[in-house]
Write a protein that holds these residues in place. Structure first.
Motif, PDB file in Angstrom:
ATOM      1  N   SER A  54       0.862  -1.190   0.000  1.00  0.00           N
ATOM      2  CA  SER A  54       0.000   0.000   0.000  1.00  0.00           C
ATOM      3  C   SER A  54       0.892   1.231   0.000  1.00  0.00           C
ATOM      4  O   SER A  54       2.114   1.119   0.230  1.00  0.00           O
ATOM      5  CB  SER A  54      -0.913   0.019   1.239  1.00  0.00           C
ATOM      6  OG  SER A  54      -0.146   0.222   2.403  1.00  0.00           O
ATOM      7  N   VAL A  97       0.766   3.596   2.274  1.00  0.00           N
ATOM      8  CA  VAL A  97       1.268   3.818   3.638  1.00  0.00           C
ATOM      9  C   VAL A  97       2.365   2.816   4.005  1.00  0.00           C
ATOM     10  O   VAL A  97       3.253   3.140   4.790  1.00  0.00           O
ATOM     11  CB  VAL A  97       0.155   3.833   4.726  1.00  0.00           C
ATOM     12  CG1 VAL A  97      -0.728   5.060   4.598  1.00  0.00           C
ATOM     13  CG2 VAL A  97      -0.640   2.580   4.737  1.00  0.00           C
ATOM     14  N   THR A 154      -0.855   9.643   6.346  1.00  0.00           N
ATOM     15  CA  THR A 154       0.572   9.860   6.597  1.00  0.00           C
ATOM     16  C   THR A 154       0.743  10.506   7.967  1.00  0.00           C
ATOM     17  O   THR A 154       1.574  10.089   8.782  1.00  0.00           O
ATOM     18  CB  THR A 154       1.180  10.769   5.497  1.00  0.00           C
ATOM     19  OG1 THR A 154       0.877  10.205   4.219  1.00  0.00           O
ATOM     20  CG2 THR A 154       2.678  10.913   5.648  1.00  0.00           C
ATOM     21  N   ASN A 195      -2.818  17.224  -0.508  1.00  0.00           N
ATOM     22  CA  ASN A 195      -4.132  16.650  -0.373  1.00  0.00           C
ATOM     23  C   ASN A 195      -4.756  17.217   0.907  1.00  0.00           C
ATOM     24  O   ASN A 195      -4.223  16.954   1.982  1.00  0.00           O
ATOM     25  CB  ASN A 195      -3.944  15.126  -0.245  1.00  0.00           C
ATOM     26  CG  ASN A 195      -5.215  14.361  -0.106  1.00  0.00           C
ATOM     27  OD1 ASN A 195      -6.290  14.909  -0.109  1.00  0.00           O
ATOM     28  ND2 ASN A 195      -5.076  13.065   0.038  1.00  0.00           N
ATOM     29  N   ASP A 235       6.103  12.804  -1.677  1.00  0.00           N
ATOM     30  CA  ASP A 235       4.899  12.042  -2.024  1.00  0.00           C
ATOM     31  C   ASP A 235       4.357  12.655  -3.325  1.00  0.00           C
ATOM     32  O   ASP A 235       3.822  13.762  -3.318  1.00  0.00           O
ATOM     33  CB  ASP A 235       3.878  12.146  -0.876  1.00  0.00           C
ATOM     34  CG  ASP A 235       2.608  11.337  -1.135  1.00  0.00           C
ATOM     35  OD1 ASP A 235       2.311  11.052  -2.317  1.00  0.00           O
ATOM     36  OD2 ASP A 235       1.904  11.004  -0.158  1.00  0.00           O
ATOM     37  N   THR A 270       2.028  11.368  -5.327  1.00  0.00           N
ATOM     38  CA  THR A 270       0.774  10.708  -5.691  1.00  0.00           C
ATOM     39  C   THR A 270      -0.162  11.599  -6.511  1.00  0.00           C
ATOM     40  O   THR A 270      -0.720  11.169  -7.522  1.00  0.00           O
ATOM     41  CB  THR A 270       0.033  10.250  -4.417  1.00  0.00           C
ATOM     42  OG1 THR A 270       0.876   9.349  -3.696  1.00  0.00           O
ATOM     43  CG2 THR A 270      -1.284   9.566  -4.735  1.00  0.00           C
ATOM     44  N   PHE A 271      -0.341  12.861  -6.079  1.00  0.00           N
ATOM     45  CA  PHE A 271      -1.317  13.744  -6.735  1.00  0.00           C
ATOM     46  C   PHE A 271      -0.896  14.121  -8.146  1.00  0.00           C
ATOM     47  O   PHE A 271      -1.743  14.264  -9.026  1.00  0.00           O
ATOM     48  CB  PHE A 271      -1.538  15.004  -5.887  1.00  0.00           C
ATOM     49  CG  PHE A 271      -2.749  14.930  -5.012  1.00  0.00           C
ATOM     50  CD1 PHE A 271      -3.064  13.752  -4.355  1.00  0.00           C
ATOM     51  CD2 PHE A 271      -3.579  16.024  -4.842  1.00  0.00           C
ATOM     52  CE1 PHE A 271      -4.184  13.666  -3.550  1.00  0.00           C
ATOM     53  CE2 PHE A 271      -4.708  15.956  -4.037  1.00  0.00           C
ATOM     54  CZ  PHE A 271      -5.006  14.777  -3.394  1.00  0.00           C
ATOM     55  N   MET A 294       7.769   8.846  -3.450  1.00  0.00           N
ATOM     56  CA  MET A 294       6.801   7.879  -2.941  1.00  0.00           C
ATOM     57  C   MET A 294       5.502   8.041  -3.721  1.00  0.00           C
ATOM     58  O   MET A 294       5.133   9.153  -4.107  1.00  0.00           O
ATOM     59  CB  MET A 294       6.589   8.148  -1.436  1.00  0.00           C
ATOM     60  CG  MET A 294       5.528   7.300  -0.786  1.00  0.00           C
ATOM     61  SD  MET A 294       3.985   8.199  -0.709  1.00  0.00           S
ATOM     62  CE  MET A 294       2.830   6.876  -0.455  1.00  0.00           C
ATOM     63  N   LYS A 302      -3.698   5.105  -6.744  1.00  0.00           N
ATOM     64  CA  LYS A 302      -4.345   6.255  -7.363  1.00  0.00           C
ATOM     65  C   LYS A 302      -4.053   6.294  -8.873  1.00  0.00           C
ATOM     66  O   LYS A 302      -4.510   5.423  -9.588  1.00  0.00           O
ATOM     67  CB  LYS A 302      -3.910   7.529  -6.630  1.00  0.00           C
ATOM     68  CG  LYS A 302      -3.885   7.384  -5.102  1.00  0.00           C
ATOM     69  CD  LYS A 302      -5.254   7.181  -4.471  1.00  0.00           C
ATOM     70  CE  LYS A 302      -5.203   6.754  -3.018  1.00  0.00           C
ATOM     71  NZ  LYS A 302      -4.474   7.626  -2.110  1.00  0.00           N
ATOM     72  N   ILE A 306      -4.877  -1.765  -4.254  1.00  0.00           N
ATOM     73  CA  ILE A 306      -4.178  -0.965  -3.232  1.00  0.00           C
ATOM     74  C   ILE A 306      -2.694  -1.283  -3.364  1.00  0.00           C
ATOM     75  O   ILE A 306      -2.307  -2.455  -3.355  1.00  0.00           O
ATOM     76  CB  ILE A 306      -4.663  -1.353  -1.809  1.00  0.00           C
ATOM     77  CG1 ILE A 306      -6.134  -0.978  -1.583  1.00  0.00           C
ATOM     78  CG2 ILE A 306      -3.768  -0.732  -0.732  1.00  0.00           C
ATOM     79  CD1 ILE A 306      -6.415   0.478  -1.318  1.00  0.00           C
ATOM     80  N   GLN A 307      -1.895  -0.258  -3.515  1.00  0.00           N
ATOM     81  CA  GLN A 307      -0.462  -0.521  -3.667  1.00  0.00           C
ATOM     82  C   GLN A 307       0.367   0.753  -3.469  1.00  0.00           C
ATOM     83  O   GLN A 307      -0.139   1.862  -3.639  1.00  0.00           O
ATOM     84  CB  GLN A 307      -0.171  -1.099  -5.050  1.00  0.00           C
ATOM     85  CG  GLN A 307       1.139  -1.875  -5.078  1.00  0.00           C
ATOM     86  CD  GLN A 307       1.361  -2.623  -6.378  1.00  0.00           C
ATOM     87  OE1 GLN A 307       2.303  -2.367  -7.095  1.00  0.00           O
ATOM     88  NE2 GLN A 307       0.478  -3.565  -6.680  1.00  0.00           N
TER      89      GLN A 307
HETATM   90  C1  LIG Z   1      -3.898   7.529  -0.804  1.00  0.00           C
HETATM   91  C2  LIG Z   1      -2.703   8.294  -0.463  1.00  0.00           C
HETATM   92  C3  LIG Z   1      -1.682   7.746   0.351  1.00  0.00           C
HETATM   93  C4  LIG Z   1      -1.794   6.380   0.980  1.00  0.00           C
HETATM   94  O1  LIG Z   1      -1.803   5.370   0.052  1.00  0.00           O
HETATM   95  P1  LIG Z   1      -2.602   3.965   0.223  1.00  0.00           P
HETATM   96  O2  LIG Z   1      -2.350   3.274  -1.057  1.00  0.00           O
HETATM   97  O3  LIG Z   1      -4.033   4.303   0.471  1.00  0.00           O
HETATM   98  O4  LIG Z   1      -1.992   3.276   1.403  1.00  0.00           O
HETATM   99  C5  LIG Z   1      -0.562   8.528   0.565  1.00  0.00           C
HETATM  100  N1  LIG Z   1      -0.447   9.760   0.048  1.00  0.00           N
HETATM  101  C6  LIG Z   1      -1.406  10.322  -0.718  1.00  0.00           C
HETATM  102  C7  LIG Z   1      -1.206  11.686  -1.263  1.00  0.00           C
HETATM  103  C8  LIG Z   1      -2.565   9.611  -0.991  1.00  0.00           C
HETATM  104  O5  LIG Z   1      -3.521  10.184  -1.725  1.00  0.00           O
END
Ligand SMILES: *Cc1c(COP(=O)(O)O)cnc(C)c1O
Length: 384
Positions: free
Chosen positions: A78, A80, A106, A150, A175, A177-178, A195, A200, A209-210
């Protein structure tokens, strides 16, 4: 390892994958196995036990490295779990400078789990790098930022924080992700680790989930790989296959997320019942200049408040959309709507939340890749 391609579309489609050596299968097979037969003790094909190595995971990890312009990728069960692995690089007494506006999970991991193990977290507004500089001490070992954040879409200057981090001899983890690798590559801007919640945009279809980490330094990779196999938060091969498949269309999806994001952000901004839209593509966004420099587009994530910034008004809107589904998570092809105060960010104490601008009425959108006109119509009828 596949041949390395520079241009995005070719890179996303071919990253990490070669036809399967035993059959020629064009898609990396799902190696659903826990162990590998050895010819003699210690004589094997590089695979001993699937917590430590798996060929589907290996193909994905190579792909992750390529798409983030890094040397090494590691996949986790995941997002996290990926964050958890980075914090496990530290020792009691070490200090982490972290952003005061970031993913609630986080924040929960830092404050509720790792603070108990004697790691100190200092939260600052990282949108001004001077605040990061001021928080540096001889014990600073890690700087953790998220950009865009976020849910408030705040932007931190990765290059400026990387310079502070280097001088402090700390590790900078971003991070990403966004933004996704399509819009931003933190390693190119001086970060040590990127990270991702692969759940997403990388997966992109709300079916897995990863998490992921990407880095350039071989010693850091060894430490993180040791943590990955020792702590065991590894993803299964089917999940690795799904993220690998998701990556192949990342560029196509992100182009549409960008376009739809632009349309929805402007629609909301011009709506008489909306008071504020948080989207880093607006020229008057506080750190738009930084976003413009370090990103290649502004994506489909945004938040907004109604003029009536009450929980009641937000709840009414959240229950009235027909196309935007009320759900946590983001980055999938379908549009989602979310109430951070009661959902994704409920683990942050109310005073902390409000202090950082995350009001009770804030609404977050993950704009999908449906027809933008339909999305506008849906919001129009829901806002009323
Ligand atoms: C969803 C998310 C996480 C956590 O990831 P999971 O895959 O849900 O464990 C961390 N950082 C951001 C910005 C996220 O949107």
């Amino acid at each position: 390892m596949s041949t390395k391609f520079q241009k995005p579309a070719t890179k996303y489609i071919h990253a990490g994958t070669l036809p399967d050596p035993s059959t020629g299968a064009i898609m990396t097979p799902i190696y659903q196995t826990s162990t590998y037969v050895q010819q003699a003790p210690g004589v094997n094909k590089g695979y001993e036990y699937a917590r430590s190595q798996n060929p589907t995971r290996k193909a994905l990890e190579d792909a992750l490295a390529e798409i983030e312009n890094g040397k090494f990728g590691l996949a986790f069960s995941s997002g996290v779990a990926a964050t958890d692995a980075v914090i496990k690089l530290l020792n009691p007494g070490d200090e982490v400078i972290a952003a005061n506006d970031m993913y609630g999970g986080t924040y929960r991991l830092f404050t509720k789990i790792f603070a108990r193990f004697g790691i100190k977290f200092i939260y600052v507004d990282t949108t001004n790098p001077k605040n990061v500089q001021a928080a540096v001490t001889p014990n600073t070992k890690l700087i953790w930022i998220e950009t865009p954040t976020n849910p408030l879409m705040n932007i931190t200057d990765i290059h400026a924080v990387a310079k502070i981090s280097r001088e402090a001899k700390a590790i900078l983890c971003v991070d990403n992700t966004f933004a996704s690798p399509y819009l931003q590559n933190p390693l190119d801007l001086g970060a040590d680790i990127v990270m991702h919640s692969s759940t997403k945009y990388l997966g992109g279809h709300s079916d897995v989930i990863q998490g992921a980490l990407v880095m350039n330094d071989a010693a850091l990779r060894e430490q993180l790989y040791f943590i990955q196999k020792s702590c065991g938060a590894v993803p299964g091969p089917l999940d690795c296959f799904l993220v690998l498949r998701g990556i192949k269309t990342l560029h196509v999806r992100m182009k549409q997320h960008n376009e739809n994001g632009y349309t929805i952000a402007h629609f909301l901004r011009n709506h008489p019942s909306v008071s504020k839209v948080y989207w880093c593509g607006f020229a008057d966004h506080p750190n738009h200049d930084v976003a413009k420099l370090q990103m290649r587009g502004y994506g489909g994530m945004m938040s907004f408040t109604l003029k009536d910034d009450s929980v009641e008004a937000a709840t009414k809107l959240l229950s009235s959309t027909k196309l935007f589904s009320l759900a946590e998570s983001l980055g999938g092809v379908e549009s989602l709507i979310n109430h951070p105060a009661s959902m994704t960010h409920a683990s942050i104490p109310r005073e902390e939340r409000i202090k950082n601008g995350l009001t009770d009425g804030l609404i977050r959108l993950s704009v999908g890749i449906e027809d933008a006109d339909d999305l506008v119509e849906d919001l129009k009828q829901a806002i009323g």
